[in-house]
Design an enzyme around this catalytic site. Structure first.
Site, short mmCIF file in Angstrom:
data_model
loop_
_atom_site.label_atom_id
_atom_site.label_comp_id
_atom_site.label_asym_id
_atom_site.label_seq_id
_atom_site.Cartn_x
_atom_site.Cartn_y
_atom_site.Cartn_z
N GLY A 10 0.82 -1.21 0.00
CA GLY A 10 0.00 0.00 0.00
C GLY A 10 0.85 1.25 0.00
O GLY A 10 1.72 1.42 0.85
N GLY A 12 -0.37 4.42 0.16
CA GLY A 12 -1.16 5.57 0.62
C GLY A 12 -0.29 6.41 1.54
O GLY A 12 0.94 6.30 1.54
N PHE A 13 -0.94 7.19 2.40
CA PHE A 13 -0.17 8.07 3.28
C PHE A 13 0.72 7.27 4.22
O PHE A 13 1.88 7.61 4.43
CB PHE A 13 -1.12 8.95 4.09
CG PHE A 13 -1.79 10.00 3.26
CD1 PHE A 13 -1.07 11.08 2.78
CD2 PHE A 13 -3.13 9.91 2.95
CE1 PHE A 13 -1.68 12.06 2.01
CE2 PHE A 13 -3.76 10.89 2.18
CZ PHE A 13 -3.03 11.96 1.71
N GLY A 14 0.21 6.15 4.75
CA GLY A 14 0.98 5.35 5.69
C GLY A 14 2.16 4.66 5.05
O GLY A 14 3.31 4.84 5.45
N VAL A 78 -2.33 -7.52 -4.10
CA VAL A 78 -2.03 -8.59 -3.16
C VAL A 78 -3.29 -9.41 -2.92
O VAL A 78 -4.38 -8.86 -2.76
CB VAL A 78 -1.52 -8.00 -1.83
CG1 VAL A 78 -1.44 -9.08 -0.76
CG2 VAL A 78 -0.17 -7.34 -2.04
N GLU A 173 -18.19 18.14 2.26
CA GLU A 173 -17.45 18.75 1.15
C GLU A 173 -18.12 18.47 -0.19
O GLU A 173 -18.24 19.35 -1.04
CB GLU A 173 -16.00 18.25 1.17
CG GLU A 173 -15.19 18.88 2.30
CD GLU A 173 -13.90 18.14 2.63
OE1 GLU A 173 -13.06 18.72 3.34
OE2 GLU A 173 -13.73 16.98 2.20
N ASP A 302 -5.72 3.14 8.05
CA ASP A 302 -7.14 2.82 8.22
C ASP A 302 -7.38 1.36 8.54
O ASP A 302 -8.45 0.98 9.02
CB ASP A 302 -7.91 3.15 6.93
CG ASP A 302 -7.99 4.64 6.68
OD1 ASP A 302 -7.33 5.38 7.44
OD2 ASP A 302 -8.68 5.06 5.73
N ALA A 318 -5.46 10.92 7.33
CA ALA A 318 -4.14 10.92 6.72
C ALA A 318 -3.01 11.15 7.74
O ALA A 318 -2.03 10.42 7.75
CB ALA A 318 -4.08 11.97 5.62
#
Lengths: 420, 420
Positions: A10, A12-14, A78, A173, A302, A318
């Site tokens: 992954g 993403g941010f992590g 995966v 939003e 998450d 995030a």
């Protein structure tokens, strides 16, 4: 001696912050993602509402990590993890290729949850992937086009009704920017309909919008939404969705466009590991973010359930994922150096924000709570500064300033389903 | 007295310039297009090679024409024209809706032609629509990803082979920018493969590249392509395409990515009118661009066959379409005013250009012929200045400057076919 193999699933941010922090470490790092780009999800709703283009909020993972010579990027999906043999398995597209690890970091994020109503997904799409955003954009813009072409008042009413389900930051939003699209950007574009007749309904089962924010800011956001002519429905759960509309409580609201922002569930990581999960599928991890009994497996973002100072699990934001990624990198570097492990992970909350529309946002820094123009400016600065790559920052800035000055919006393309 | 109804089919360069010039005229103008945006096709190849984003070269038709109160925009696909009843028929998506006209302007452009080998289209896509460009972009970027993942040298070789068929401006620009993507932008991104091993083959059945240009400029372009490591094959037609590769003359070249830039045919307008067409389906029109026997029907742009000063039909270029659109507007305004018709249409050739890569282009102004950096700069200025909307101009400029300075490219996203 052979270099340890660290696999991060992954980007993403992590995952990305972990990979970043492991650049130059004495280990072979492999980052696996099913997409070739990192997506800046906090701005994805602006793609869905024709404000930004996908490429403005996404950067190729390879380009981001190009300078980290010890980091390899693998494009693949995966399908599972074998804890005994310590391998990550890719799906058939990659001929079930296996990637061995000594240390594993799972940062696979979350997806929409329809609370047992997966059949709603096709009529009420959520907003996680770029393709979600462009297809929602297509639905919204096409609805206005069809309304312009329709000669039935009833059909027009339905076509110009937009229901957003869930009043967390994404829902607020979305509702706010659909309202601005209708009242500002599209105002002069049609000859038969008046886009300002659009009905935007924001549905929330809970008692207030932005439940995670302090009540005062929820009120401010609520008022701001009403100023944008958004119809806010609180305390009324959605009981049914079909391609004709939504049933809110007992009332059926005919609507062409329905957007799901009501809930998320963790990715399949917990399932791969075969460990116990919490209510929304997250993997409970220890204070060092490893899976109990598996010091070589970290779960972050998450997909992980980590208790915050108040004992509650940390939210899927995030900053949480980023801080966890950096922390895991510290733990791994300590292990590589044979040094003692750093103290347990602790989330530092720098505050949360949500924007409603032009010069309208709320920001909660704990010690300071803002709404209105100042909060909106801070929201813009913070989000632009977190975007990856100067080019994207500069272009998004330019786009926003241009939109603000001209009341226009940037990327109003109906793509993906063109007639030949 | 009832206002005359002018219907324009197609919002490309021709239709849009006609609509523009008819803004404020004493007539009801309807512009019909099957897409909601005008596409700046000359830069579409940069979307296909990950340099620009779709929204940067496309603007919503409604927004472009918003200020012309007498101009209405209809999103729909035309399925036919009834000359007797003077109506344009839309297809089933619009329930076969009919739009009546007093004056009709057909500006429906052109599409790829596979010279009787339509089965090649799926393996050798052409470049006309945004979706074409994003799918070619996906093919190119995915090929590098698969090569990185593959452990067979032969498979890698095939994955990293790119064949562009046709060496007109589009083919030359595609080959050049695929080469730059491989040699410049992607250079440091991979760990297993070296993108510079990519083989880019440009196939041309004719005797030289850019046949429409003077031989000296063809030579310059040819040399520039070779400097970019593009393999140019002249005088050898493609005899077969399949998803494994291309047969050039008698040699089979295994290639994962094949791009078709070899030929175009006119749109179906001639078929709608049931009039005689030329070899590539264009409608021969009179000196005032009307269909013989039908002074109320104009055909312009790629769909019209108009003899130039040399007796040859004018080429399918943006400037030709634009000038014809403006001319038709003048004719119609004269008719509305009951004034005599303007003199026959005459194309003013301000020159043609094609770009090969960084600081490399050719420009032919008749009285002046340039290649190299200067031609490249002029090419850039001209194309940016023709882009619609300040925002797009500014952003494309910024993107180009940024790419030039950093050797990076802007929109390297694999979208449209994401695994879930």
């Amino acid at each position: 001696m052979v270099r340890p193999r660290i696999v991060i699933v992954g980007a993403g941010f992590g995952g990305l912050s972990a990979a970043h922090a492991l650049g130059g470490a004495d280990a072979d790092v492999t980052v696996i993602d099913r997409r070739n780009y990192h997506l800046f999800q906090p701005l994805l709703y602006q793609v869905a509402t024709a404000g930004l283009s996908p490429a403005q909020i996404a950067s190729p993972i390879r380009a981001i990590l190009r300078r980290a010579a010890n980091v390899r990027v693998v494009l693949g999906k995966v399908s599972g993890v074998n804890r005994e043999r310590r391998v990550v398995r890719l799906d058939d597209r990659s001929e079930g290729r296996e990637i061995p690890y000594d240390q594993l970091v799972l940062a696979t994020g979350s997806r929409h949850a329809y609370f047992g109503h997966d059949e709603w997904e096709s009529v009420a799409p959520g907003l996680k992937k770029i393709d979600d955003a462009t297809s929602i954009r297509r639905r919204i813009l096409t609805a206005f086009e069809q309304a312009e072409a329709s000669d039935s008042a009833e059909a027009r009413r339905r076509l110009l009704s937009f229901v957003v389900i869930g009043a967390g930051p994404t829902g607020v939003e979305m509702a706010g920017s659909i309202a601005e699209l209708a009242h500002v950007a599209l105002r002069h574009d049609f000859r038969t309909i008046d886009p300002r007749d659009a009905r935007i309904v924001l549905v929330e089962a809970g008692a207030r919008v932005l439940p995670a924010f302090p009540p005062a800011l929820s009120d401010a956001a609520h008022k701001a939404l009403e100023r944008l002519h958004v119809e806010v429905r609180l305390g009324t759960p959605v009981t049914h969705c079909d391609d004709g509309g939504v049933t809110i409580g007992s009332e059926y609201v005919p609507a062409e466009t329905i957007v799901w922002a009501a809930g998320v569930a963790a990715s399949a990581a917990g399932h791969w590991l075969g460990v116990e999960k919490d209510r929304i599928g997250r993997v409970p991890v220890g204070p060092d973010l490893t899976v109990p009994g598996h010091p070589e497996i970290f779960v972050i973002g998450d997909t992980a359930s980590v208790a915050g100072v108040d004992g509650q699990p940390l939210p899927g934001l995030a900053p949480v994922a980023k801080q966890q990624g950096a922390y895991v990198a510290r733990v791994l570097r300590a292990r590589l150096a044979g040094k003692p492990a750093p103290p347990p992970f602790r989330y530092r909350d720098f505050g949360t924000m949500a924007t409603i529309g032009r010069r309208s946002a709320v920001a909660d820094f704990g010690w300071l709570r803002l709404d209105g123009t100042l909060a909106w400016l801070m929201w813009g600065l913070v989000h632009v500064s977190f975007l990856i790559g100067f080019r994207n920052r500069a272009i998004v800035m330019l786009d926003w300033i241009w939109s603000y000055v001209t009341f226009q919006s940037g990327a109003r393309l109906i793509t993906g389903s063109e007639p030949d």
